[in-house]
Enzyme design. Structure first.
Site, PDB file in Angstrom:
ATOM      1  N   THR A   1      28.888  37.592  40.622  1.00  0.00           N
ATOM      2  CA  THR A   1      29.544  38.730  39.954  1.00  0.00           C
ATOM      3  C   THR A   1      30.905  38.348  39.378  1.00  0.00           C
ATOM      4  O   THR A   1      31.355  38.927  38.386  1.00  0.00           O
ATOM      5  CB  THR A   1      29.698  39.886  40.969  1.00  0.00           C
ATOM      6  OG1 THR A   1      28.407  40.149  41.517  1.00  0.00           O
ATOM      7  CG2 THR A   1      30.205  41.147  40.314  1.00  0.00           C
TER       8      THR A   1
ATOM      9  N   HIS B   1      42.915  46.451  37.887  1.00  0.00           N
ATOM     10  CA  HIS B   1      43.142  47.899  37.789  1.00  0.00           C
ATOM     11  C   HIS B   1      44.457  48.306  38.448  1.00  0.00           C
ATOM     12  O   HIS B   1      44.889  47.700  39.433  1.00  0.00           O
ATOM     13  CB  HIS B   1      41.997  48.650  38.484  1.00  0.00           C
ATOM     14  CG  HIS B   1      40.683  48.498  37.783  1.00  0.00           C
ATOM     15  ND1 HIS B   1      40.415  49.106  36.585  1.00  0.00           N
ATOM     16  CD2 HIS B   1      39.569  47.811  38.119  1.00  0.00           C
ATOM     17  CE1 HIS B   1      39.178  48.793  36.207  1.00  0.00           C
ATOM     18  NE2 HIS B   1      38.647  47.999  37.119  1.00  0.00           N
TER      19      HIS B   1
ATOM     20  N   SER C   1      40.428  43.136  41.443  1.00  0.00           N
ATOM     21  CA  SER C   1      41.829  43.580  41.583  1.00  0.00           C
ATOM     22  C   SER C   1      42.269  43.516  43.040  1.00  0.00           C
ATOM     23  O   SER C   1      43.420  43.213  43.341  1.00  0.00           O
ATOM     24  CB  SER C   1      41.985  45.031  41.105  1.00  0.00           C
ATOM     25  OG  SER C   1      41.265  45.252  39.934  1.00  0.00           O
TER      26      SER C   1
HETATM   27  C1  LIG Z   1      29.893  45.284  35.508  1.00  0.00           C
HETATM   28  C2  LIG Z   1      31.022  44.978  36.440  1.00  0.00           C
HETATM   29  C3  LIG Z   1      32.335  45.254  36.077  1.00  0.00           C
HETATM   30  C4  LIG Z   1      33.376  45.007  36.955  1.00  0.00           C
HETATM   31  N1  LIG Z   1      34.654  45.159  36.532  1.00  0.00           N
HETATM   32  C5  LIG Z   1      35.682  44.919  37.376  1.00  0.00           C
HETATM   33  C6  LIG Z   1      37.011  45.034  36.941  1.00  0.00           C
HETATM   34  O1  LIG Z   1      37.287  45.238  35.761  1.00  0.00           O
HETATM   35  N2  LIG Z   1      37.999  44.879  37.852  1.00  0.00           N
HETATM   36  C7  LIG Z   1      37.745  44.629  39.161  1.00  0.00           C
HETATM   37  O2  LIG Z   1      38.670  44.587  39.944  1.00  0.00           O
HETATM   38  N3  LIG Z   1      36.476  44.418  39.596  1.00  0.00           N
HETATM   39  C8  LIG Z   1      35.446  44.551  38.724  1.00  0.00           C
HETATM   40  N4  LIG Z   1      34.168  44.338  39.122  1.00  0.00           N
HETATM   41  C9  LIG Z   1      33.930  43.918  40.497  1.00  0.00           C
HETATM   42  C10 LIG Z   1      34.191  42.432  40.700  1.00  0.00           C
HETATM   43  O3  LIG Z   1      33.553  41.679  39.709  1.00  0.00           O
HETATM   44  C11 LIG Z   1      33.664  42.048  42.070  1.00  0.00           C
HETATM   45  O4  LIG Z   1      34.234  42.903  43.026  1.00  0.00           O
HETATM   46  C12 LIG Z   1      33.994  40.612  42.456  1.00  0.00           C
HETATM   47  O5  LIG Z   1      33.648  39.720  41.446  1.00  0.00           O
HETATM   48  C13 LIG Z   1      33.235  40.290  43.727  1.00  0.00           C
HETATM   49  O6  LIG Z   1      33.476  38.962  44.079  1.00  0.00           O
HETATM   50  P1  LIG Z   1      32.718  38.310  45.286  1.00  0.00           P
HETATM   51  O7  LIG Z   1      33.382  37.018  45.526  1.00  0.00           O
HETATM   52  O8  LIG Z   1      32.648  39.296  46.408  1.00  0.00           O
HETATM   53  O9  LIG Z   1      31.219  38.162  44.805  1.00  0.00           O
HETATM   54  P2  LIG Z   1      30.521  37.057  43.871  1.00  0.00           P
HETATM   55  O10 LIG Z   1      31.365  36.677  42.736  1.00  0.00           O
HETATM   56  O11 LIG Z   1      29.153  37.577  43.561  1.00  0.00           O
HETATM   57  O12 LIG Z   1      30.416  35.808  44.819  1.00  0.00           O
HETATM   58  C14 LIG Z   1      29.475  35.697  45.852  1.00  0.00           C
HETATM   59  C15 LIG Z   1      28.976  34.286  45.865  1.00  0.00           C
HETATM   60  O13 LIG Z   1      28.129  34.107  46.978  1.00  0.00           O
HETATM   61  C16 LIG Z   1      27.116  33.204  46.617  1.00  0.00           C
HETATM   62  N5  LIG Z   1      26.004  33.343  47.554  1.00  0.00           N
HETATM   63  C17 LIG Z   1      25.149  34.369  47.673  1.00  0.00           C
HETATM   64  N6  LIG Z   1      24.255  34.124  48.630  1.00  0.00           N
HETATM   65  C18 LIG Z   1      24.551  32.910  49.153  1.00  0.00           C
HETATM   66  C19 LIG Z   1      23.971  32.097  50.164  1.00  0.00           C
HETATM   67  N7  LIG Z   1      22.888  32.459  50.836  1.00  0.00           N
HETATM   68  N8  LIG Z   1      24.539  30.902  50.425  1.00  0.00           N
HETATM   69  C20 LIG Z   1      25.639  30.472  49.753  1.00  0.00           C
HETATM   70  N9  LIG Z   1      26.199  31.217  48.774  1.00  0.00           N
HETATM   71  C21 LIG Z   1      25.674  32.411  48.475  1.00  0.00           C
HETATM   72  C22 LIG Z   1      26.782  33.625  45.200  1.00  0.00           C
HETATM   73  O14 LIG Z   1      26.103  32.622  44.478  1.00  0.00           O
HETATM   74  C23 LIG Z   1      28.151  33.939  44.640  1.00  0.00           C
HETATM   75  O15 LIG Z   1      28.734  32.854  43.972  1.00  0.00           O
HETATM   76  C24 LIG Z   1      33.102  44.522  38.242  1.00  0.00           C
HETATM   77  C25 LIG Z   1      31.788  44.204  38.603  1.00  0.00           C
HETATM   78  C26 LIG Z   1      30.775  44.389  37.685  1.00  0.00           C
HETATM   79  C27 LIG Z   1      29.396  43.953  38.015  1.00  0.00           C
END
Ligand SMILES: Cc1cc2nc3c(=O)[nH]c(=O)nc-3n(C[C@H](O)[C@H](O)[C@H](O)COP(=O)(O)OP(=O)(O)OC[C@H]3O[C@@H](n4cnc5c(N)ncnc54)[C@H](O)[C@@H]3O)c2cc1C
Length: 489
Positions: free
Chosen positions: A40, A49, A342
């Site tokens: 994501t 934000h 954010s």
């Molecule tokens: C359409 C959209 C718009 C958004 N707009 C905003 C915005 O403008 N501002 C804002 O603050 N937030 C926004 N967000 C939210 C923001 O993008 C997410 O909250 C953030 O990117 C989440 O990061 P993460 O590290 O939790 O997840 P991710 O980036 O998904 O990282 C998780 C990682 O875990 C890995 N993984 C999964 N399973 C396994 C496994 N079994 N073994 C090893 N690795 C694994 C995946 O490959 C991935 O790389 C938006 C989200 C979307 C979809």
């Protein structure tokens, strides 16, 4: 024995890895894809934000407001572009003006500074291309824009430099509590013995939690589609422009990017599959309809790409952050939907506090380095700087991506840096080669040749984004000699 194993190399996992790298700890980050920022964190609206949107009292609200001001220092240290351009929520009728009042009240409760409702005249002065139907807007000067994958890569590079072991192509397939204490994390290649596991697996955090026998919650993917426009039209808006929000989404926005383009999107639709990032005609029509309500004259002829991202929506509709009550040493960070980007710096602070409460001792390293090696972004240099760079290293004189003016020097650097690029997409995310108007039509074969040469591999082994996405099928001459299409299959 590892001290902390982080599952997931998104913005959350990488920010935590970087934070922990300042302490005397053994930290491993495991990521299932061939690069960080592959989930994501690579496809979202990229908005930091202000924090008026989330319901007061939720983790989303609290961590957004705490996370926002931390971005200035993080981006300065890592040399990541961040522009605090402000955001506007636009009201088109009396009912929506009431929504602005509610949002302003909510924002004040959440602790967002300097919110202001501005009238139509001021709005049109600030944003001349906005619809004349607009009545008023909520102005939040603290909102900003960033490149989420550049940030994530920078965090990972820095963590790497400070000793975090980042294991790519390593899907976690099992997590078990060990009888003598600690946990074992299994990937196809190895078993990692660790004192703590941080589950930052994004859309898959519910599955990882279940795998470890920890808390049960569910994550539904909610898709958002986008269209991105040629840089020529990047100044169509000056700030992040939102419509009045709906119950499930902040709505379809019109927004500049830090790289000078602008985009429209996202819509918001629940989907079944956690990897369904397809863009549909219906989705495109929906976002164009939505964006036209804000900016009626959209240069649709100049869309250069479409993409989609998946929000990780938990059944609690809030972030799920905390130490497991069932599995000692296991910490969940699930349901990190918007505003997770954010909030990431504040999520990180919260997780460090949880680790301390759970008994991890944090001793500062004396040699922690908050930065990363400089990147020579050729297109941003003035003529004197360009000349000097080429004089020092002639590979910077060879432009590989014409649309984005990316040089061979930058591509070589992207491959050789800490956590260097190993695929076409990884080069693209680090340098912008292939992000321009022609979308890699011209530069992809050249980038592939550089990758093959630098990595010492056969061009047939160069991938788009890891194993199984090889770009080439065979050599043209072999193809002809062996009888063409039939035998090439
Ligand atoms: C359409 C959209 C718009 C958004 N707009 C905003 C915005 O403008 N501002 C804002 O603050 N937030 C926004 N967000 C939210 C923001 O993008 C997410 O909250 C953030 O990117 C989440 O990061 P993460 O590290 O939790 O997840 P991710 O980036 O998904 O990282 C998780 C990682 O875990 C890995 N993984 C999964 N399973 C396994 C496994 N079994 N073994 C090893 N690795 C694994 C995946 O490959 C991935 O790389 C938006 C989200 C979307 C979809």
């Amino acid at each position: 024995m590892i001290d902390v194993a982080i599952v997931g190399g998104g913005v959350v996992g990488c920010m935590i890895a970087r934070k922990l790298s300042r302490y005397q700890l053994k930290v491993v980050l495991v990521e299932k894809e061939d690069d960080v920022a592959s989930g994501t964190s690579k496809a979202n609206s990229a908005v930091i934000h202000a924090g008026y949107d989330a319901k007061p009292g939720t983790l989303k609200a609290k961590l957004n407001v705490q996370g926002n001001p931390l971005y200035d220092e993080i981006c300065r240290e890592l040399d990541v572009p961040f522009k605090r351009i402000g955001s506007l929520v636009v009201a088109l009728n009396e009912e929506e003006v009431n929504v602005l009042e509610e949002l302003m009240e909510r924002g004040k409760n959440n602790g967002v500074p300097n919110l202001e409702i501005i009238n139509r005249e001021k709005l049109l002065e600030m944003e001349p291309n906005i619809t004349s139907e607009s009545r008023a807007a909520l102005y939040a000067p603290t909102a900003g824009i960033i490149c989420p994958y550049e940030l994530t890569i920078a965090l990972a590079e820095n963590a790497c430099l400070n000793g975090v072991d980042i294991k790519l192509n390593s899907p976690v397939i099992g997590i078990r509590a060990e009888s003598g204490g600690g946990l074992s994390v299994e990937t196809p290649g190895e078993i990692i013995h660790t004192r703590y596991v941080i589950n930052a697996a994004g859309l898959f955090a519910d599955e990882i939690s279940r795998m470890a026998g920890a808390e049960d919650y569910s994550i539904t993917p909610r898709k958002g589609e986008y269209l991105i426009f040629d840089r020529r039209f990047g100044d169509i808006v000056n700030r992040v422009i939102f419509p009045s929000p709906t119950k499930i989404s902040k709505g379809i926005l019109v927004c500049p990017t830090v790289d000078g383009n602008f985009f429209i999107g996202p819509n918001s639709n629940d989907v079944r599959e956690k990897d369904d990032v397809s863009v549909t005609l219906q989705g495109i029509e929906e976002i164009v309809r939505g964006a036209r309500k804000l900016i009626p004259r959209l240069p649709l002829m100049h869309v250069i790409a479409s993409f989609a991202g998946l929000r990780a929506v938990s059944n609690t509709n809030d972030f799920v952050i905390g130490a497991s009550k069932k599995v000692r040493g296991f910490i969940n960070i699930g349901g990190i939907q918007s505003p997770g980007l954010s909030a990431a710096p504040a999520i990180t602070e919260m997780v460090v506090d949880i680790l301390k409460e759970e008994g991890l001792e944090l001793k500062e390293k004396s040699n922690y380095n908050p930065g990363r090696p400089q990147i020579n972004k050729f297109r941003l240099f003035n003529n004197e700087e360009k000349k000097e760079l080429i004089r020092r290293d002639p590979v910077y004189g060879r432009v590989v991506c014409r649309c984005e003016t990316v040089t061979e020097g930058e591509i070589i650097d992207a491959i050789r840096r800490p956590l260097g690029a190993r695929s076409l997409d990884a080069v693209k995310r680090r340098t912008r080669a292939g992000m321009g108007r022609c979308q890699g039509g011209f530069c992809s074969p050249r980038v592939m040749a550089i990758l093959a040469r630098e990595l010492g591999i056969d061009p047939l082994e160069v991938t788009k984004c890891g194993s199984g996405s090889e770009m080439l099928k065979g050599r043209t001459k072999e193809f002809i000699e062996t009888g063409g299409v039939k035998s090439a299959k």
